[in-house]
Design an enzyme around this catalytic site. Sequence first.
Site, mmCIF file in Angstrom:
data_model
loop_
_atom_site.group_PDB
_atom_site.id
_atom_site.type_symbol
_atom_site.label_atom_id
_atom_site.label_comp_id
_atom_site.label_asym_id
_atom_site.label_seq_id
_atom_site.Cartn_x
_atom_site.Cartn_y
_atom_site.Cartn_z
ATOM 1 N N THR A 39 82.307 -25.497 47.730
ATOM 2 C CA THR A 39 81.662 -25.330 46.423
ATOM 3 C C THR A 39 80.614 -24.223 46.482
ATOM 4 O O THR A 39 80.498 -23.420 45.551
ATOM 5 C CB THR A 39 81.010 -26.659 45.989
ATOM 6 O OG1 THR A 39 82.023 -27.667 45.977
ATOM 7 C CG2 THR A 39 80.384 -26.548 44.612
ATOM 8 N N HIS A 42 82.256 -20.939 46.441
ATOM 9 C CA HIS A 42 82.829 -20.706 45.105
ATOM 10 C C HIS A 42 81.741 -20.348 44.082
ATOM 11 O O HIS A 42 81.979 -19.553 43.174
ATOM 12 C CB HIS A 42 83.616 -21.930 44.633
ATOM 13 C CG HIS A 42 84.862 -22.177 45.433
ATOM 14 N ND1 HIS A 42 85.704 -21.167 45.818
ATOM 15 C CD2 HIS A 42 85.402 -23.318 45.929
ATOM 16 C CE1 HIS A 42 86.717 -21.679 46.517
ATOM 17 N NE2 HIS A 42 86.548 -22.980 46.611
ATOM 18 N N CYS A 88 74.365 -37.400 31.465
ATOM 19 C CA CYS A 88 73.665 -37.326 30.174
ATOM 20 C C CYS A 88 73.346 -38.700 29.604
ATOM 21 O O CYS A 88 72.374 -38.880 28.890
ATOM 22 C CB CYS A 88 74.470 -36.482 29.179
ATOM 23 S SG CYS A 88 75.776 -37.373 28.304
ATOM 24 N N ARG A 196 92.288 -27.617 63.764
ATOM 25 C CA ARG A 196 92.188 -28.726 62.810
ATOM 26 C C ARG A 196 93.134 -29.871 63.184
ATOM 27 O O ARG A 196 92.804 -31.038 62.943
ATOM 28 C CB ARG A 196 92.461 -28.216 61.398
ATOM 29 C CG ARG A 196 91.308 -27.346 60.906
ATOM 30 C CD ARG A 196 91.536 -26.906 59.492
ATOM 31 N NE ARG A 196 90.277 -26.484 58.894
ATOM 32 C CZ ARG A 196 90.096 -26.323 57.596
ATOM 33 N NH1 ARG A 196 91.100 -26.537 56.758
ATOM 34 N NH2 ARG A 196 88.935 -25.947 57.117
ATOM 35 N N GLY A 258 92.128 -32.087 47.066
ATOM 36 C CA GLY A 258 91.707 -30.706 47.330
ATOM 37 C C GLY A 258 91.559 -29.928 46.029
ATOM 38 O O GLY A 258 92.156 -30.271 45.006
ATOM 39 N N THR A 283 91.074 -37.208 41.260
ATOM 40 C CA THR A 283 89.847 -37.877 41.716
ATOM 41 C C THR A 283 88.686 -36.907 41.525
ATOM 42 O O THR A 283 88.800 -35.736 41.892
ATOM 43 C CB THR A 283 89.967 -38.337 43.190
ATOM 44 O OG1 THR A 283 88.742 -38.935 43.597
ATOM 45 C CG2 THR A 283 90.338 -37.193 44.130
HETATM 46 ZN ZN ZN Z 1 80.100 -30.123 48.836
HETATM 47 ZN ZN ZN Z 2 77.535 -38.064 29.787
#
Ligand code: ZN
Ligand code: ZN
Length: 341
Positions: A39, A42, A88, A196, A258, A283
């Site tokens: 992340t 990215h 929120c 891996r 992924g 997910t």
């Molecule tokens: Zn992360």
């Molecule tokens: Zn919300």
Amino acid sequence: MKAVRYHGDGTLLLEDIADPRPGPEDVLLAPEAVGVCGTDTHIVSGHFVSRPPVVLGHEIAARVLAVGERVDGLDVGQLITVEPHLYCGRCTPCQTGRQHLCPDRRAPGVHLDGGMAERLVVPATLAYPVPDGVPAEHAAMTEPIACCVHGMDRLAPSSGLPLAVFGAGPAGAIMIALAKLAGAYPVVAFDPQETRRDLARRMGADVVLDPRQDVTHEVASATGGDGFAAVIDAVGSARVLEQAVSMSARGGRILVFGVSDPAERADLSPNDIYQRELTILGTALNPYTHRRAVSLLQRLPLHELRTRSFGLDGVPDALEAQRGGVADKIFIRPQPTEAPA
Ligand SMILES: [Zn+2]
Ligand SMILES: [Zn+2]
């Protein structure tokens, strides 16, 4: 304090900025270990929407420096992990028990200042104490573990039936360990990289295969010719999803975990999904699983992950190391007093 802020357009700067000030319901933290993940890369490459200028870092382990006057149950000096989401509270998902699907959620390290700084303030409700003896790097992995726990809840694998994990990066490795704890057997891991595959073995996979080879025989013998009752895509790729479908047993369940390129399209047969009664599951994030992930920190073989740490001045190198896969897991150690590992 020193902090690493993303300013948009690929610009990442180590800056001196004002210390954050805690309100009555907040905690003031000194981040000790912050995980670097896909992340973060990215965000910096512009493929993940953030809110610059923002301090990066959402996989956070930190020491409590001070608590607001209305905060109970947290002590100064305690090591905690941050659950990095604020919701929120007003949208339909928030008000119907699915807050992780909130379209207005905000995350420290993405939309709000995160952990790659000498100080951080979060609402006390987001700070979860970790057991004594858990190292800061392991505590910083609570967030990705919590995402995996939610994924396993979605997949709900059966004990005693074969399960496949595609991709043995940090998330796939955690998935392998969780699948073993859940009693799936055998757990078969696929990864094209030897390092891996080695990690997959150390995390407890019963069979480890290179998906570039013809593995028809190995899959048939691992699954008694039935195919996999459960498959996890921890790569994020249309080709992996197609393979997952083709290797599934009748009635199989497939978890898309992924993160794939939004432009990718898979070639699937609706008739096959219908005939074999397959279930394909998404997910998202880690709703209500952070606490459960904390309780698993000492049950998962996290010491098997080969780690590498960088200081705040090494964040660009850490992101490069993350892209290059030079270690199983990369961390930032924001406190200047600590020598990098
Ligand atoms: Zn992360
Ligand atoms: Zn919300």
